[in-house]
Design a protein around this motif. Sequence first.
Motif, PDB file in Angstrom:
ATOM      1  N   ASN A 153       0.829  -1.218   0.000  1.00  0.00           N
ATOM      2  CA  ASN A 153       0.000   0.000   0.000  1.00  0.00           C
ATOM      3  C   ASN A 153       0.856   1.258   0.000  1.00  0.00           C
ATOM      4  OD1 ASN A 153      -2.059  -1.837   0.123  1.00  0.00           O
ATOM      5  ND2 ASN A 153      -2.781  -1.246   2.149  1.00  0.00           N
ATOM      6  N   VAL A 154       1.922   1.256   0.781  1.00  0.00           N
ATOM      7  CA  VAL A 154       2.802   2.429   0.852  1.00  0.00           C
ATOM      8  C   VAL A 154       3.494   2.658  -0.491  1.00  0.00           C
ATOM      9  CG1 VAL A 154       4.914   3.324   1.925  1.00  0.00           C
ATOM     10  CG2 VAL A 154       3.111   2.377   3.349  1.00  0.00           C
ATOM     11  N   ARG A 155       3.771   1.577  -1.207  1.00  0.00           N
ATOM     12  CA  ARG A 155       4.419   1.708  -2.526  1.00  0.00           C
ATOM     13  C   ARG A 155       3.446   2.224  -3.599  1.00  0.00           C
ATOM     14  NH1 ARG A 155       9.447  -0.105  -3.789  1.00  0.00           N
ATOM     15  NH2 ARG A 155      10.632  -1.142  -2.147  1.00  0.00           N
ATOM     16  N   HIS A 156       2.160   2.283  -3.290  1.00  0.00           N
ATOM     17  CA  HIS A 156       1.199   2.890  -4.212  1.00  0.00           C
ATOM     18  C   HIS A 156       1.193   4.413  -4.103  1.00  0.00           C
ATOM     19  CE1 HIS A 156      -0.598  -1.111  -4.853  1.00  0.00           C
ATOM     20  NE2 HIS A 156      -1.107  -0.573  -5.939  1.00  0.00           N
ATOM     21  N   GLY A 157       1.732   4.948  -3.023  1.00  0.00           N
ATOM     22  CA  GLY A 157       1.690   6.388  -2.807  1.00  0.00           C
ATOM     23  C   GLY A 157       3.037   6.953  -2.411  1.00  0.00           C
ATOM     24  N   LEU A 158       3.295   7.012  -1.115  1.00  0.00           N
ATOM     25  CA  LEU A 158       4.508   7.623  -0.565  1.00  0.00           C
ATOM     26  C   LEU A 158       5.777   7.131  -1.257  1.00  0.00           C
ATOM     27  CD1 LEU A 158       5.820   9.370   1.752  1.00  0.00           C
ATOM     28  CD2 LEU A 158       5.875   7.253   3.089  1.00  0.00           C
ATOM     29  N   ASN A 159       5.863   5.845  -1.500  1.00  0.00           N
ATOM     30  CA  ASN A 159       7.097   5.264  -2.044  1.00  0.00           C
ATOM     31  C   ASN A 159       6.930   4.711  -3.452  1.00  0.00           C
ATOM     32  OD1 ASN A 159       8.326   5.945   0.321  1.00  0.00           O
ATOM     33  ND2 ASN A 159       8.266   3.905   1.208  1.00  0.00           N
ATOM     34  N   LYS A 160       5.975   5.256  -4.215  1.00  0.00           N
ATOM     35  CA  LYS A 160       5.715   4.700  -5.545  1.00  0.00           C
ATOM     36  C   LYS A 160       6.868   4.890  -6.512  1.00  0.00           C
ATOM     37  CE  LYS A 160       3.053   8.615  -7.340  1.00  0.00           C
ATOM     38  NZ  LYS A 160       1.733   9.008  -7.841  1.00  0.00           N
ATOM     39  N   GLY A 161       7.775   5.805  -6.260  1.00  0.00           N
ATOM     40  CA  GLY A 161       8.908   6.022  -7.151  1.00  0.00           C
ATOM     41  C   GLY A 161      10.092   5.119  -6.865  1.00  0.00           C
ATOM     42  N   LEU A 162       9.975   4.258  -5.861  1.00  0.00           N
ATOM     43  CA  LEU A 162      11.101   3.399  -5.478  1.00  0.00           C
ATOM     44  C   LEU A 162      10.971   2.011  -6.092  1.00  0.00           C
ATOM     45  CD1 LEU A 162      11.385   4.300  -1.681  1.00  0.00           C
ATOM     46  CD2 LEU A 162      12.738   5.201  -3.585  1.00  0.00           C
ATOM     47  N   GLY A 163      12.106   1.459  -6.497  1.00  0.00           N
ATOM     48  CA  GLY A 163      12.145   0.097  -7.016  1.00  0.00           C
ATOM     49  C   GLY A 163      12.576  -0.872  -5.930  1.00  0.00           C
ATOM     50  N   PHE A 164      13.288  -1.938  -6.325  1.00  0.00           N
ATOM     51  CA  PHE A 164      13.677  -2.972  -5.374  1.00  0.00           C
ATOM     52  C   PHE A 164      15.186  -3.203  -5.334  1.00  0.00           C
ATOM     53  CE2 PHE A 164       9.207  -3.600  -6.068  1.00  0.00           C
ATOM     54  CZ  PHE A 164       8.740  -3.856  -4.785  1.00  0.00           C
ATOM     55  N   SER A 165      15.948  -2.223  -5.820  1.00  0.00           N
ATOM     56  CA  SER A 165      17.401  -2.294  -5.646  1.00  0.00           C
ATOM     57  C   SER A 165      17.701  -2.148  -4.159  1.00  0.00           C
ATOM     58  CB  SER A 165      18.089  -1.163  -6.421  1.00  0.00           C
ATOM     59  OG  SER A 165      17.751   0.095  -5.830  1.00  0.00           O
ATOM     60  N   LYS A 166      18.912  -2.500  -3.765  1.00  0.00           N
ATOM     61  CA  LYS A 166      19.264  -2.374  -2.346  1.00  0.00           C
ATOM     62  C   LYS A 166      19.092  -0.929  -1.884  1.00  0.00           C
ATOM     63  CE  LYS A 166      22.421  -3.361   1.323  1.00  0.00           C
ATOM     64  NZ  LYS A 166      23.637  -3.921   1.840  1.00  0.00           N
TER      65      LYS A 166
END
Length: 197
Positions: free
Chosen positions: A63-76
């Motif tokens: 859910n957080v990756r849908h908004g606040l952190n949507k620009g982040l991928g899964f690299s370290k």
Amino acid sequence: MASNIVWHPLTVTKAHRQKRNGHRSFVLWFTGLSGSGKSTLANEVDRKLFTLGAKSYVLDGDNVRHGLNKGLGFSKEDRVENIRRVGEVAKLFVDSGQIVLTTFISPFREDRRAVRNLFEQSEFIEIYVKCPLEVCEKRDPKGLYKKARKGEIRDFTGIDSPYEIPETPELVIDTSLYSLDDAVATVIRYLIKQQLI
């Protein structure tokens, strides 16, 4: 940080809010592999807290990756930033006198330690949602393990990216052995024993 930013003290304190809410404020940090049951467990604990009259909220990883952190991928680097941001948001919830439940794989000990250091000693409760990889992979509720095994997803925790098991979590709940009701009861018993609720 810019030198012209100054922390503004608030008139209504965390202690005031805790007193009004009738319970302490803290974060329940659920960590474990994808498919271990973090979200299911946290949501049921939240439901139980709600029925007890507690002020609580779940910050779910997806859910957080849908908004606040949507620009982040899964690299370290992106995973580190994901957890840093969530830690800061959780701290705001705790400052507001609420209980916050976070459900993030948060695979790296260093990141979890950094978040723990944002809080007073009794305010951060790490819950390792333990589950063997083969069980998580068999559950695979989102089909992610299947995609990772095919090479369609890179840097997937447990497959081609490590998960560092917590060394001294406050609770360890093995969801391959515990029923959901027993797991929820274990968390609630701990909170009562610690006089947090």
